[in-house]
Design a protein around this motif. Structure first.
Motif, PDB file in Angstrom:
ATOM      1  N   ASN A  39       0.059   2.317  -6.636  1.00  0.00           N
ATOM      2  CA  ASN A  39      -1.110   1.517  -6.260  1.00  0.00           C
ATOM      3  C   ASN A  39      -1.794   0.920  -7.482  1.00  0.00           C
ATOM      4  O   ASN A  39      -2.260  -0.224  -7.437  1.00  0.00           O
ATOM      5  CB  ASN A  39      -2.100   2.375  -5.451  1.00  0.00           C
ATOM      6  CG  ASN A  39      -1.628   2.622  -4.030  1.00  0.00           C
ATOM      7  OD1 ASN A  39      -1.180   1.710  -3.344  1.00  0.00           O
ATOM      8  ND2 ASN A  39      -1.698   3.877  -3.593  1.00  0.00           N
ATOM      9  N   GLY A  66       1.940  11.147  -0.801  1.00  0.00           N
ATOM     10  CA  GLY A  66       3.103  10.996   0.064  1.00  0.00           C
ATOM     11  C   GLY A  66       4.377  10.836  -0.744  1.00  0.00           C
ATOM     12  O   GLY A  66       4.704  11.660  -1.596  1.00  0.00           O
ATOM     13  N   GLU A  67       5.068   9.730  -0.499  1.00  0.00           N
ATOM     14  CA  GLU A  67       6.333   9.498  -1.168  1.00  0.00           C
ATOM     15  C   GLU A  67       6.155   9.269  -2.668  1.00  0.00           C
ATOM     16  O   GLU A  67       5.085   8.875  -3.130  1.00  0.00           O
ATOM     17  CB  GLU A  67       6.996   8.258  -0.558  1.00  0.00           C
ATOM     18  CG  GLU A  67       6.143   6.998  -0.713  1.00  0.00           C
ATOM     19  CD  GLU A  67       6.814   5.769  -0.140  1.00  0.00           C
ATOM     20  OE1 GLU A  67       8.050   5.723  -0.135  1.00  0.00           O
ATOM     21  OE2 GLU A  67       6.093   4.855   0.280  1.00  0.00           O
ATOM     22  N   ARG A 107       0.851  -1.188   0.000  1.00  0.00           N
ATOM     23  CA  ARG A 107       0.000   0.000   0.000  1.00  0.00           C
ATOM     24  C   ARG A 107       0.889   1.242   0.000  1.00  0.00           C
ATOM     25  O   ARG A 107       1.872   1.328   0.740  1.00  0.00           O
ATOM     26  CB  ARG A 107      -0.926   0.004   1.214  1.00  0.00           C
ATOM     27  CG  ARG A 107      -1.900  -1.159   1.217  1.00  0.00           C
ATOM     28  CD  ARG A 107      -2.641  -1.249   2.550  1.00  0.00           C
ATOM     29  NE  ARG A 107      -3.541  -0.145   2.776  1.00  0.00           N
ATOM     30  CZ  ARG A 107      -4.799  -0.090   2.355  1.00  0.00           C
ATOM     31  NH1 ARG A 107      -5.313  -1.114   1.666  1.00  0.00           N
ATOM     32  NH2 ARG A 107      -5.573   0.943   2.618  1.00  0.00           N
ATOM     33  N   PHE A 108       0.525   2.174  -0.835  1.00  0.00           N
ATOM     34  CA  PHE A 108       1.298   3.403  -0.965  1.00  0.00           C
ATOM     35  C   PHE A 108       0.371   4.577  -0.686  1.00  0.00           C
ATOM     36  O   PHE A 108      -0.784   4.600  -1.154  1.00  0.00           O
ATOM     37  CB  PHE A 108       1.894   3.511  -2.362  1.00  0.00           C
ATOM     38  CG  PHE A 108       2.698   2.294  -2.769  1.00  0.00           C
ATOM     39  CD1 PHE A 108       4.027   2.194  -2.422  1.00  0.00           C
ATOM     40  CD2 PHE A 108       2.105   1.246  -3.469  1.00  0.00           C
ATOM     41  CE1 PHE A 108       4.775   1.079  -2.783  1.00  0.00           C
ATOM     42  CE2 PHE A 108       2.833   0.128  -3.835  1.00  0.00           C
ATOM     43  CZ  PHE A 108       4.176   0.037  -3.484  1.00  0.00           C
ATOM     44  N   GLU A 109       0.861   5.543   0.070  1.00  0.00           N
ATOM     45  CA  GLU A 109       0.014   6.653   0.482  1.00  0.00           C
ATOM     46  C   GLU A 109      -0.091   7.724  -0.595  1.00  0.00           C
ATOM     47  O   GLU A 109       0.928   8.213  -1.101  1.00  0.00           O
ATOM     48  CB  GLU A 109       0.549   7.269   1.772  1.00  0.00           C
ATOM     49  CG  GLU A 109       0.410   6.362   2.985  1.00  0.00           C
ATOM     50  CD  GLU A 109      -1.020   5.895   3.197  1.00  0.00           C
ATOM     51  OE1 GLU A 109      -1.937   6.734   3.123  1.00  0.00           O
ATOM     52  OE2 GLU A 109      -1.221   4.678   3.402  1.00  0.00           O
ATOM     53  N   LYS A 110      -1.307   8.063  -0.930  1.00  0.00           N
ATOM     54  CA  LYS A 110      -1.561   9.102  -1.924  1.00  0.00           C
ATOM     55  C   LYS A 110      -1.021  10.441  -1.427  1.00  0.00           C
ATOM     56  O   LYS A 110      -1.240  10.833  -0.282  1.00  0.00           O
ATOM     57  CB  LYS A 110      -3.061   9.203  -2.187  1.00  0.00           C
ATOM     58  CG  LYS A 110      -3.457  10.255  -3.208  1.00  0.00           C
ATOM     59  CD  LYS A 110      -4.964  10.250  -3.415  1.00  0.00           C
ATOM     60  CE  LYS A 110      -5.389  11.315  -4.420  1.00  0.00           C
ATOM     61  NZ  LYS A 110      -6.857  11.310  -4.615  1.00  0.00           N
ATOM     62  N   GLY A 161      -5.360   6.286  -4.109  1.00  0.00           N
ATOM     63  CA  GLY A 161      -5.315   5.627  -2.813  1.00  0.00           C
ATOM     64  C   GLY A 161      -5.179   4.129  -2.978  1.00  0.00           C
ATOM     65  O   GLY A 161      -5.492   3.568  -4.034  1.00  0.00           O
ATOM     66  N   PRO A 162      -4.736   3.440  -1.928  1.00  0.00           N
ATOM     67  CA  PRO A 162      -4.496   1.994  -2.022  1.00  0.00           C
ATOM     68  C   PRO A 162      -5.752   1.158  -2.181  1.00  0.00           C
ATOM     69  O   PRO A 162      -5.657  -0.019  -2.532  1.00  0.00           O
ATOM     70  CB  PRO A 162      -3.769   1.677  -0.715  1.00  0.00           C
ATOM     71  CG  PRO A 162      -4.157   2.775   0.221  1.00  0.00           C
ATOM     72  CD  PRO A 162      -4.325   3.988  -0.621  1.00  0.00           C
TER      73      PRO A 162
END
Length: 620
Positions: A446, A307-308, A302-305, A476-477
């Motif tokens: 994602n 974010g990185e 899961r990757f944060e929208k 979002g994930p």
């Protein structure tokens, strides 16, 4: 070791039957390769009667041997074998090459006993390596892989890729039978009947070789037994044969390739007439069935929208490793670039299901095709640019009805300083042209992870394009990305045109939309992550509501996003004004930002193109 088979006299009779049936089939069809079939008759007869372990009533039996006729033009011989085994009737044999017949000019898996399509020479042995690797390393089932090859195809580089790898892996469950009949399509082969020329080369790679008279059934039988008893390395049976053997009018004659015999009746009489020899083929030993079942719960990264920044190649690697933990049928194959493609993530977590094929892209793809024959779900990875070397194998994989996941990384000019030799700029066109293919071009981490998981359950050839550089996480994930869909990232009732992008150009299109919005110009932005099948309804709506579609792609203008979008309007509906922004010149070395700017597909260039269209009244 198989039980005792047919005695010498009956093997000779069976070989003559295979010749006669090959002549009959090609004569009825009025076309086909009779003489190429006739040269290998003894090789095939002894294999069928004495050594092949196969249950024709259960082609999915896990213990079945695998017979690959790499010289697929000799299909009449294969079909004659099936008749002798009772799998094909005499009536069906004589439907050879006719419309609707399963007995096509070159073998395909329309027949349940055919693993893969052949006929594009040089493919049988590489695919055989994949099947043999599965039996040796994954299933541990003692089936044997038999590949019957012509001598002409020994000139193919893909054959030598396979030869080197098979020896390095000690594939003693693989036997290559080379029908050295001296004549190719237009005349003599490079080495003619010089068996030692082939033997020296094969031995140098580490193969065990046996040189025989290919028309001596006892010698053939002994060679096959020697192959089966050889451990630690593969065996090549090099058989000196005569093209058109048994019929004086065509035997060892140039100019007879690919043609039925002129006087089939006389030729059949010369061979002793039509026969009806039946072979009770040895059944395989009991073996466990490969159960392709989930082995755990799939937990994708899961990757944060917002974010990185994450490269889509990184997301692919992490998602594939997660998929491997959830599914024991997933295997990964890489072409010695796993640290770049990120397939190494899978290799570190699942080393028993990770296969390194080095810089041999043809073998890489072929081995994946071989592994899917055995029920595995292969993910085959290399740079998108280097997949061009394997295009024929991808094309033939589609003919084989293969289910194969292909990942091309380092796509487009966005890779930067490495220059054009490393840039995949033709891959979308190439993969879209493959029959029945699915072509995906994710724009963020994602989206990539979800598509990697979805690919496992698709059919046919599935292609995923990944990028080198890190990009923003746009979704979002928990967002879903159905195959054949798209995402409308920006929309208003005042939109004057639509930007259609995919992969690395999606962030550029969004940034361009922000730039022109400051000038009071509203534009729509569509993320066309599914390039094939394309989301036509969304494109139709955008065309109707904005009147103009501008495609932005990190790919050459031919065959990519622009063509995929244009084809959505090929059904006769009104076609909108279309503008294509793509890589139309030959790039050099530069930074990723400079590359995108030089190609005219960065945010500033896209914004400038939009402003120009507005100023000139191209759009309303």
């Amino acid at each position: 070791m198989p039980k005792q088979g047919l005695p010498t006299a009956e093997l000779i009779d069976l070989a003559q039957q295979l010749r006669v049936d090959s002549i009959r089939a090609t004569d009825t069809a009025g076309s086909g390769h009779a003489t190429s079939s006739m040269s290998a008759a003894e090789l095939a007869a002894v294999l069928l009667a004495n050594h092949l372990r196969y249950d024709f009533d259960r082609p999915d039996h896990p213990g079945n041997d695998h017979l690959i006729l790499s010289k697929g033009h000799a299909s009449p011989l294969l079909y004659s074998l099936y008749r002798a085994a009772g799998a094909v009737t005499d009536e069906e044999l004589l439907t050879f090459r006719t419309r609707g017949s399963r007995l096509e000019g070159h073998p395909t898996p329309r027949l349940p006993w055919v693993d893969v399509a052949t006929g594009s020479l040089g493919q049988g042995l590489p695919v055989g390596v994949g099947i043999a690797m599965s039996g040796k390393r994954l299933e541990r089932i003692p089936y044997r892989v038999w590949v019957i090859s012509g001598d002409s195809e020994m000139a193919e580089g893909s054959v030598w890729e396979a030869i080197e790898h098979a020896a390095a892996e000690g594939l003693d469950n693989l036997t290559l039978v080379v029908d050295v009949n001296r004549l190719g399509q237009r005349g003599p082969t490079r080495h003619g009947h010089d068996l030692d020329a082939y033997a020296r080369r094969l031995q140098a790679f580490g193969w065990h070789t046996v040189e025989i008279d290919g028309h001596d059934v006892d010698a053939v039988d002994r060679a096959y037994r020697e192959a089966a008893s050889t451990t630690g390395r593969p065996t090549a049976v090099l058989a000196k044969t005569v093209k058109g053997k048994g019929v004086d009018a065509v035997a060892d004659q140039e100019g007879k390739h690919g043609k039925p015999l002129e006087d089939a009746t006389e030729a059949i009489a010369e061979l002793g007439g039509v026969r009806a020899v039946h072979v009770d083929v040895h059944k395989p030993s009991a073996a466990r069935t490969l159960h392709a079942v989930p082995s755990g719960h799939l937990t994708l990264p899961r990757f944060e929208k917002g974010g990185e920044q994450v490269a889509t190649r990184d997301a692919f690697g992490r998602a594939l490793a997660a998929l491997g933990a959830a599914r024991g049928d997933v295997v990964a194959l890489d072409g010695e670039v796993g640290d770049s493609t990120r397939t190494e993530y899978f290799g570190k977590e699942h080393p028993d299901r990770y296969f390194e094929y080095y810089i041999a892209e043809q073998l890489l793809v072929a081995a994946g095709v071989g592994m899917q024959v055995r029920g595995h779900v292969p993910y085959v990875s290399t740079f998108a640019a280097f997949l061009t070397r394997a295009h024929d194998f991808l094309r033939m994989a589609a003919v084989s009805r293969a289910d194969l996941n292909v990942i091309g990384s380092h796509a487009g000019v966005a890779i930067g300083e490495d220059g054009p030799s490393q840039m995949g700029l033709e891959d979308l066109a190439m993969m879209r042209a493959v029959h029945g293919s699915t072509v995906l071009c994710p724009s963020d981490a994602n989206q990539t992870a979800k598509l990697v998981a979805a690919m496992a359950d698709l059919r046919g050839i599935r292609y995923l394009r990944t990028g080198r550089g890190a990009t923003d996480v746009l979704y979002g994930p928990d967002e879903e990305f159905p195959i054949g869909g798209s995402k409308v990232l920006r929309r208003s009732d005042a939109d004057r045109l639509t930007l259609v992008a995919a992969g690395t150009t999606v962030p550029e299109a969004l940034a361009a939309a922000d730039l022109v919005a400051a000038d009071g110009i509203d534009v729509r932005v569509v993320d066309l992550y599914s390039v094939k099948p394309v989301d036509a309804p969304t494109l139709w709506t955008a065309a109707e509501e904005t009147g103009c579609l501008v495609t932005v792609e990190d790919h050459h203008p031919e065959g990519g996003i622009g063509d995929a979008v244009a084809e959505a309007f090929a059904d006769g509906r009104p076609t909108p004004r279309m503008v294509r922004l793509s890589v139309s010149s030959m790039p050099g070395s530069a930074s990723p930002e400079e590359q995108l700017y030089g190609a005219g597909i960065d945010a500033r260039s896209v914004a400038a193109a939009v402003r120009l269209m507005v100023e000139k009244g191209v759009v309303r």
